[in-house]
Enzyme design. Structure first.
Site, mmCIF file in Angstrom:
data_model
loop_
_atom_site.group_PDB
_atom_site.id
_atom_site.type_symbol
_atom_site.label_atom_id
_atom_site.label_comp_id
_atom_site.label_asym_id
_atom_site.label_seq_id
_atom_site.Cartn_x
_atom_site.Cartn_y
_atom_site.Cartn_z
ATOM 1 C CG HIS A 137 -2.242 0.676 0.982
ATOM 2 N ND1 HIS A 137 -2.400 1.683 0.041
ATOM 3 C CD2 HIS A 137 -3.457 0.527 1.563
ATOM 4 C CE1 HIS A 137 -3.652 2.107 0.065
ATOM 5 N NE2 HIS A 137 -4.306 1.420 0.958
ATOM 6 C CB ALA A 138 4.312 2.045 1.064
#
Length: 454
Positions: A137-138
């Site tokens: 998700h980064a």
């Protein structure tokens, strides 16, 4: 070298703070026929990585957090580190595929390498196979995650080099100076506006919420379930009652959570807050691998029994949150955070991710997928299944993804606290069926027999 934005860094901090979670976002493409051989898939991955530099980069943290984490080229990049192969055991049906997806959602991505992987899944029933693309998700949000999956598919423009994320280090000095000047001049008004817009949201998330079995500690294992709907039918419901596709989807989710609560012996009368990510991504940035999301908190009307009244309540509440300015205020906060000394930002992020929030019970995100039919190595992609992680005491997340004329709800749950996850998927489909039946009845009812318009 490109620095991570504060939101991207926050996802890294969130995963580091809880050993039970993995923040990989996934999309599974179910494909007809048999997969290409390993050499062909490896060559495809190498080509994609050449066109998308982020796939060759890993995260490097600075010592003592004096600077933001940065994307740096991995000198040891090897496509074989990111390509894995497996086969489903008999009977190779959807239940077995769901169990494999749940297992994959439990596995963290290797922090010493670029934060993504590709899993080829053989021997699906019905002469099919699948490919699961996961990225941290980064590195991606829902829209850019689907775009990454599309890059693995055939394209008439396969030679196009994908754009990279824009970072302050790549902007001209004059642009940086003018941006800083604008922010300083706007600061007093921005501060007041942000405080006014964000205060209710912050209190809703951080303040005490009604006790809910959907909010609590999370274990390591996952469950995964699927609900499906025809997009034309969902659009017909929206047209009948003046609602958007997203409103109809959230109303179906509300019906499903209501059904689970009743099954668990909990009276669905208290407020249930759900976090709804909102894309801030323009069309030109569709293929950029980063996060461009904000979020709003909506209160699901789980106390409402009638399906149409429930949909009307959802429409009102979502519209109220959307018009409150909270999402734009959050976007501005993140923009301002990029100008603060990173040690202060890091401290604030760690405080937030360690805080045991009890005010939000679930997350639901709606991602518009490709409307055209995809192929991979000339094999037709039959279906796309979205896979979201769970974190921050949210024991379930629901990702809604459209593809051609289908809408798929991918439901991730904590294994121990959500043994009834299939009730959620069945509840979504039942909730949509109820609304469709009412929409069809409204369409055939003579005007004089209808009730007053809202």
């Amino acid at each position: 070298m490109a620095g991570l934005h504060p939101l991207d860094t926050g996802f890294l901090e969130l995963e580091e703070a809880d050993r039970h979670i993995s923040l990989g976002i996934g999309v599974v493409a179910v494909i007809a026929g048999t997969p290409p051989d390993r050499d062909r898939m490896r060559a495809r991955i190498a080509d994609i990585a050449d066109r998308q530099p982020r796939l060759r980069q890993r995260v490097r943290r600075s010592q003592w957090d004096l600077g933001a984490p940065a994307w740096v080229d991995d000198p040891a990049f090897d496509p074989d580190h990111h390509l894995r192969w497996t086969a489903l055991p008999e009977p190779g049906d959807e239940r077995v595929l769901r169990e494999l997806i749940a297992s994959e959602l439990e596995q963290r991505l290797d922090p010493d390498r670029p934060l993504w992987r590709c899993l080829v899944i053989e021997r699906l029933a019905g002469e099919r196979w699948a490919i699961m693309i996961q990225a941290h998700h980064a590195m991606v949000d829902g829209i850019s995650g689907v775009s990454l999956l599309e890059s693995f598919c055939d394209s008439t423009d396969s030679g196009r080099k994908m754009p990279s994320a824009t970072t302050p280090g790549r902007l001209g000095a004059l642009h940086l100076a003018s941006r800083a000047l604008r922010l300083s001049m706007q600061a007093p008004g921005l501060a007041l506006s942000m405080a006014r817009s964000l205060a209710p949201v912050v209190w809703a998330a951080a303040g005490p919420g009604a006790p809910s079995s959907f909010n609590g500690s999370i274990g390591r294992q996952r469950r995964y379930a699927i609900a499906r709907a025809g997009l034309p039918e969902v659009q017909a419901i929206g047209a009948a009652f003046g609602a958007t596709v997203n409103d109809v989807a959230v109303a179906a989710i509300t019906a499903a959570y209501r059904a689970v609560l009743r099954r668990r012996g909990e009276t669905p009368t208290d407020t249930m807050r759900v976090l709804i990510p909102r894309s801030m991504r323009g069309q030109r940035a569709k293929h950029v691998l980063d996060n461009r999301v904000s979020a709003m908190l909506a209160e699901l009307p789980i106390e409402v029994d009638d399906p149409v009244d429930r949909l009307v309540a959802v429409r009102r509440r979502v519209a109220s949150q959307r018009d409150s300015g909270a999402a734009e205020a959050e976007k501005t906060v993140l923009a301002l955070a990029e100008w603060l000394p990173f040690p202060a930002v890091a401290w604030a992020l760690r405080f937030v991710v360690h805080y045991p929030q009890r005010g939000v019970a679930a997350l639901a995100t709606n991602v518009p997928g490709p409307r055209r039919r995809l192929t991979l190595d000339s094999r037709p992609v039959l279906e796309l299944l979205p896979c979201m992680p769970i974190a921050m005491r949210l024991r379930t997340t629901i990702a809604i993804l459209s593809y051609t004329d289908q809408l798929v709800f991918g439901i991730t749950g904590d294994y121990d606290s959500t043994p009834d996850i299939d009730v959620l998927s069945a509840g979504i489909e039942h909730g949509l069926a109820e609304l469709l039946m009412r929409a069809q009845a409204a369409a055939t009812t003579p005007p004089l027999e209808r009730g007053p318009a809202e």
